[in-house]
Write an enzyme that holds these catalytic residues in place. Sequence first.
Site, PDB file in Angstrom:
ATOM      1  N   ASP A  16     -20.810 -31.346   7.393  1.00  0.00           N
ATOM      2  CA  ASP A  16     -21.043 -32.781   7.217  1.00  0.00           C
ATOM      3  C   ASP A  16     -22.141 -33.843   7.628  1.00  0.00           C
ATOM      4  O   ASP A  16     -23.408 -33.478   8.523  1.00  0.00           O
ATOM      5  CB  ASP A  16     -19.793 -32.106   8.893  1.00  0.00           C
ATOM      6  CG  ASP A  16     -18.358 -31.870   8.638  1.00  0.00           C
ATOM      7  OD1 ASP A  16     -18.570 -31.052   7.264  1.00  0.00           O
ATOM      8  OD2 ASP A  16     -17.687 -31.577   9.683  1.00  0.00           O
TER       9      ASP A  16
ATOM     10  N   HIS B 125     -14.479 -36.374   4.199  1.00  0.00           N
ATOM     11  CA  HIS B 125     -14.669 -36.492   5.282  1.00  0.00           C
ATOM     12  C   HIS B 125     -14.086 -38.106   5.468  1.00  0.00           C
ATOM     13  O   HIS B 125     -13.685 -37.573   6.861  1.00  0.00           O
ATOM     14  CB  HIS B 125     -15.808 -36.115   5.814  1.00  0.00           C
ATOM     15  CG  HIS B 125     -16.186 -35.465   7.896  1.00  0.00           C
ATOM     16  ND1 HIS B 125     -14.607 -34.645   7.680  1.00  0.00           N
ATOM     17  CD2 HIS B 125     -16.805 -35.478   8.265  1.00  0.00           C
ATOM     18  CE1 HIS B 125     -14.808 -34.579   8.837  1.00  0.00           C
ATOM     19  NE2 HIS B 125     -16.432 -35.405   9.077  1.00  0.00           N
TER      20      HIS B 125
ATOM     21  N   HIS C 135     -14.090 -41.707   9.400  1.00  0.00           N
ATOM     22  CA  HIS C 135     -13.825 -40.566   9.853  1.00  0.00           C
ATOM     23  C   HIS C 135     -12.594 -41.772  11.453  1.00  0.00           C
ATOM     24  O   HIS C 135     -13.214 -41.336  12.364  1.00  0.00           O
ATOM     25  CB  HIS C 135     -15.224 -41.210  10.814  1.00  0.00           C
ATOM     26  CG  HIS C 135     -15.659 -39.689  11.112  1.00  0.00           C
ATOM     27  ND1 HIS C 135     -15.036 -39.603  12.458  1.00  0.00           N
ATOM     28  CD2 HIS C 135     -16.553 -38.544  10.954  1.00  0.00           C
ATOM     29  CE1 HIS C 135     -16.259 -38.359  13.181  1.00  0.00           C
ATOM     30  NE2 HIS C 135     -16.201 -37.921  12.057  1.00  0.00           N
TER      31      HIS C 135
ATOM     32  N   HIS D  20     -24.109 -29.425  10.533  1.00  0.00           N
ATOM     33  CA  HIS D  20     -24.244 -31.163  10.580  1.00  0.00           C
ATOM     34  C   HIS D  20     -25.529 -31.144   9.947  1.00  0.00           C
ATOM     35  O   HIS D  20     -26.477 -30.635  11.084  1.00  0.00           O
ATOM     36  CB  HIS D  20     -24.588 -32.069  12.066  1.00  0.00           C
ATOM     37  CG  HIS D  20     -22.343 -31.645  12.297  1.00  0.00           C
ATOM     38  ND1 HIS D  20     -22.011 -30.438  12.572  1.00  0.00           N
ATOM     39  CD2 HIS D  20     -21.532 -32.375  11.863  1.00  0.00           C
ATOM     40  CE1 HIS D  20     -20.425 -31.040  13.138  1.00  0.00           C
ATOM     41  NE2 HIS D  20     -19.987 -31.527  12.688  1.00  0.00           N
TER      42      HIS D  20
END
Length: 253
Positions: free
Chosen positions: A71, A122, A126, A220
């Site tokens: 991510d 994603h 966000h 991440h």
Amino acid sequence: MKKTIGLAVSITIILFSIVSFAFADELHWGFKKASGGAQIEIGSELENMLTKYDAIYRGDPESKTIYLTFDNGYENGFTERILDALKEEDVPATFFLTGHYVTSASDLVKRMVKDGHIIGNHSDKHPNMARLSEEQMVTEWKNFDKKLKEVAGVERTYYTRPPEGVYNEAVLAAGLKHEYRHIFWSIAFKDWEKDVRRGGDYAYNELMKQLHPGAIILMHTVAEDNADAIPKFIKDAKAQGYTFGSLDDLYKK
């Protein structure tokens, strides 16, 4: 004065109750960590919901194939090292990016595409997807796709991951309706704090302890720990007989 205060408190409680009710169906992806090489269990109710909307969080329990996903909300200087390690070991990955990442780290996004990695959606900004209308969800996905096409020439994405793992049935349904398959994960650890340094051994040990057949791994790229751990992890996972697949491979199966 007492009556006024009492009325204000009552209104506050009512409003809080309404908000709590409105967001009561928010689900947060979480699970007991895997150990001993066994896959995680999430219960039949959630399994059925994911199956209904073609969402996945793991692969075949009988296959020692694992899937790397990352991510990326913003760049912290370590993604290039991760890409170098993936290229060196000929390992595919999926990078779930935000709209901000696409426009602020465009050179890295272009490299991801050039190196053959999948770009996942994603969302653009966000948000908490469970608090959006279907139209707003689609706007988030489509706006991201527009930016990705402008930067890297990718027509659109087909895999999505909700920010912070927050979702509900409406999010999954909207995703399937508009051809965005939701991808969750079966291996994760605390690695999203960009200023917290635990060391490469921490990330490596978390990955190896939780490793299991069919694992979808979430990491991440803001964590230097992950950049330190990835080369050794890939080599040692391969030494244990694991291979690395892409999400496209997984969906074909």
